[in-house]
Design a protein around this motif. Structure first.
Motif, mmCIF file in Angstrom:
data_model
loop_
_atom_site.group_PDB
_atom_site.id
_atom_site.type_symbol
_atom_site.label_atom_id
_atom_site.label_comp_id
_atom_site.label_asym_id
_atom_site.label_seq_id
_atom_site.Cartn_x
_atom_site.Cartn_y
_atom_site.Cartn_z
ATOM 1 N N LEU A 7 0.846 -1.190 0.000
ATOM 2 C CA LEU A 7 0.000 0.000 0.000
ATOM 3 C C LEU A 7 0.882 1.240 0.000
ATOM 4 C CD1 LEU A 7 -2.743 -0.967 2.633
ATOM 5 C CD2 LEU A 7 -2.870 -1.147 0.137
ATOM 6 N N GLY A 8 0.380 2.303 -0.642
ATOM 7 C CA GLY A 8 1.172 3.520 -0.688
ATOM 8 C C GLY A 8 0.369 4.701 -1.165
ATOM 9 N N GLY A 9 1.041 5.822 -1.247
ATOM 10 C CA GLY A 9 0.450 7.058 -1.737
ATOM 11 C C GLY A 9 1.431 7.782 -2.636
ATOM 12 N N GLU A 10 0.903 8.587 -3.563
ATOM 13 C CA GLU A 10 1.775 9.271 -4.516
ATOM 14 C C GLU A 10 1.166 10.593 -4.938
ATOM 15 O OE1 GLU A 10 3.653 7.099 -7.967
ATOM 16 O OE2 GLU A 10 2.372 8.499 -9.093
ATOM 17 N N VAL A 11 2.001 11.599 -5.093
ATOM 18 C CA VAL A 11 1.601 12.864 -5.704
ATOM 19 C C VAL A 11 2.422 13.024 -6.986
ATOM 20 C CG1 VAL A 11 0.901 13.973 -3.563
ATOM 21 C CG2 VAL A 11 3.276 14.136 -4.295
ATOM 22 N N SER A 12 1.801 13.649 -7.995
ATOM 23 C CA SER A 12 2.494 13.816 -9.267
ATOM 24 C C SER A 12 2.005 15.078 -9.964
ATOM 25 C CB SER A 12 2.277 12.600 -10.175
ATOM 26 O OG SER A 12 0.923 12.521 -10.583
ATOM 27 N N TYR A 13 2.833 15.550 -10.864
ATOM 28 C CA TYR A 13 2.433 16.659 -11.730
ATOM 29 C C TYR A 13 3.015 16.409 -13.107
ATOM 30 C CZ TYR A 13 1.592 21.192 -13.769
ATOM 31 O OH TYR A 13 1.143 22.194 -14.599
ATOM 32 N N VAL A 14 2.163 16.513 -14.137
ATOM 33 C CA VAL A 14 2.628 16.375 -15.517
ATOM 34 C C VAL A 14 2.200 17.600 -16.307
ATOM 35 C CG1 VAL A 14 2.653 13.856 -15.527
ATOM 36 C CG2 VAL A 14 0.569 15.056 -16.208
ATOM 37 N N GLY A 15 3.148 18.138 -17.058
ATOM 38 C CA GLY A 15 2.805 19.139 -18.047
ATOM 39 C C GLY A 15 2.328 18.422 -19.304
ATOM 40 N N THR A 16 1.551 19.093 -20.136
ATOM 41 C CA THR A 16 1.021 18.433 -21.320
ATOM 42 C C THR A 16 1.168 19.314 -22.555
ATOM 43 O OG1 THR A 16 -1.288 19.157 -21.552
ATOM 44 C CG2 THR A 16 -0.797 17.664 -19.726
ATOM 45 N N GLU A 17 1.131 18.651 -23.696
ATOM 46 C CA GLU A 17 1.051 19.319 -24.997
ATOM 47 C C GLU A 17 -0.316 19.052 -25.616
ATOM 48 O OE1 GLU A 17 3.355 21.313 -26.111
ATOM 49 O OE2 GLU A 17 4.786 20.882 -24.499
ATOM 50 N N ILE A 18 -1.306 18.804 -24.765
ATOM 51 C CA ILE A 18 -2.666 18.519 -25.242
ATOM 52 C C ILE A 18 -3.373 19.852 -25.440
ATOM 53 C CG2 ILE A 18 -4.838 17.373 -24.726
ATOM 54 C CD1 ILE A 18 -3.291 15.500 -22.847
ATOM 55 N N GLY A 19 -3.579 20.233 -26.688
ATOM 56 C CA GLY A 19 -4.222 21.514 -26.931
ATOM 57 C C GLY A 19 -4.435 21.793 -28.401
ATOM 58 N N ASP A 20 -5.145 22.869 -28.653
ATOM 59 C CA ASP A 20 -5.453 23.320 -30.002
ATOM 60 C C ASP A 20 -4.662 24.597 -30.258
ATOM 61 O OD1 ASP A 20 -6.469 24.174 -32.370
ATOM 62 O OD2 ASP A 20 -8.577 24.064 -31.795
ATOM 63 N N GLU A 21 -3.642 24.511 -31.109
ATOM 64 C CA GLU A 21 -2.814 25.677 -31.376
ATOM 65 C C GLU A 21 -3.592 26.802 -32.039
ATOM 66 O OE1 GLU A 21 0.511 24.418 -33.646
ATOM 67 O OE2 GLU A 21 1.414 23.230 -32.012
ATOM 68 N N ASP A 22 -4.583 26.458 -32.851
ATOM 69 C CA ASP A 22 -5.345 27.485 -33.564
ATOM 70 C C ASP A 22 -6.192 28.318 -32.604
ATOM 71 O OD1 ASP A 22 -4.293 26.630 -35.959
ATOM 72 O OD2 ASP A 22 -5.919 25.193 -36.309
ATOM 73 N N SER A 23 -6.843 27.636 -31.642
ATOM 74 C CA SER A 23 -7.703 28.361 -30.702
ATOM 75 C C SER A 23 -6.979 28.742 -29.421
ATOM 76 C CB SER A 23 -8.920 27.497 -30.349
ATOM 77 O OG SER A 23 -8.504 26.346 -29.621
ATOM 78 N N ALA A 24 -5.719 28.258 -29.262
ATOM 79 C CA ALA A 24 -4.908 28.529 -28.068
ATOM 80 C C ALA A 24 -5.537 27.952 -26.810
ATOM 81 C CB ALA A 24 -4.663 30.026 -27.904
ATOM 82 N N THR A 25 -6.419 26.988 -26.973
ATOM 83 C CA THR A 25 -7.007 26.308 -25.823
ATOM 84 C C THR A 25 -6.237 25.016 -25.585
ATOM 85 O OG1 THR A 25 -9.194 27.204 -26.306
ATOM 86 C CG2 THR A 25 -9.087 25.291 -24.858
#
Length: 202
Positions: free
Chosen positions: A93-111
């Motif tokens: 058993l355990g616990g974990e914290v994490s953070y990931v940056g992403t490149e998930i997006g629409d370049e045209d709408s900047a969203t």
């Protein structure tokens, strides 16, 4: 018959000497029987100890979409994790914290989704060098632009993965997570990520 005492004594002594000599012979010890062999129990290798803190990085791929189809994008994910496991024998058993940056997006709408933070509990099975596990917890997504008037969305995450000990300290593995974010204005956001991981166990 008339025996002279000295002659008789000498003759009797010579005749009796072998008999007494036989009676005074040193005793011969019985041979000692060899000791019975002692069975030695084979050494059974135990599983790896997964207890301890760990920290590392991850790299993978993700895709996200909203219920109303206004956002449907994919791209790379990358970040790090910090956690702790306790090995109860077969159950880990355990616990974990994490953070990931992403490149998930629409370049045209900047969203785009800038990043996803998670705080998860993990439950795994100690299979020696392998640790398959399931995980679930809290997730928060951060967006570059407002979606429904917000740029941070809270939700939950669940998934599964497997770790493998290359050495006592180096652990590699893979993890697939499903993220659910609700109430993004009038829609909901779902994101799925799959990442390869490497960690150092302290």
């Amino acid at each position: 018959m008339n025996f002279k005492t000295p002659t008789f004594a000498l003759t009797f002594g010579l005749l009796a000497a072998p008999a007494f000599a036989g009676g005074l012979a040193m005793p011969v010890a019985d041979p000692v029987a060899p000791a019975a062999p002692v069975a030695v129990a084979p050494v059974v290798a135990t599983g790896s100890d997964w207890s301890g803190f760990y920290a590392g990085g991850q790299l993978g791929y993700g895709e996200a979409e909203t219920d109303d189809d206004t956002f449907d994008e994919d791209g790379a994910v990358y970040g790090g994790q910090l956690g702790y496991n306790y090995d109860f024998g077969k159950l880990v058993l355990g616990g974990e914290v994490s953070y990931v940056g992403t490149e998930i997006g629409d370049e045209d709408s900047a969203t785009e989704i800038d990043g996803i933070a998670t705080a998860k509990l993990r439950a795994g099975y100690d299979a020696g060098a392998f640790l398959p596990y399931v995980t679930a917890g809290y997730a928060s997504a951060y967006t570059a632009d407002d979606i429904g008037g917000e740029d941070q969305f809270d939700g939950y995450v669940y998934g599964a993965g497997v770790d493998y000990k290359v050495t006592e300290n180096i652990v590699v593995g893979g993890e697939v997570l499903q993220h659910e974010f609700e109430d993004l204005g009038a829609t909901d956001l779902e994101a799925t990520t799959a990442a390869a991981r490497v960690s150092y166990q302290f």
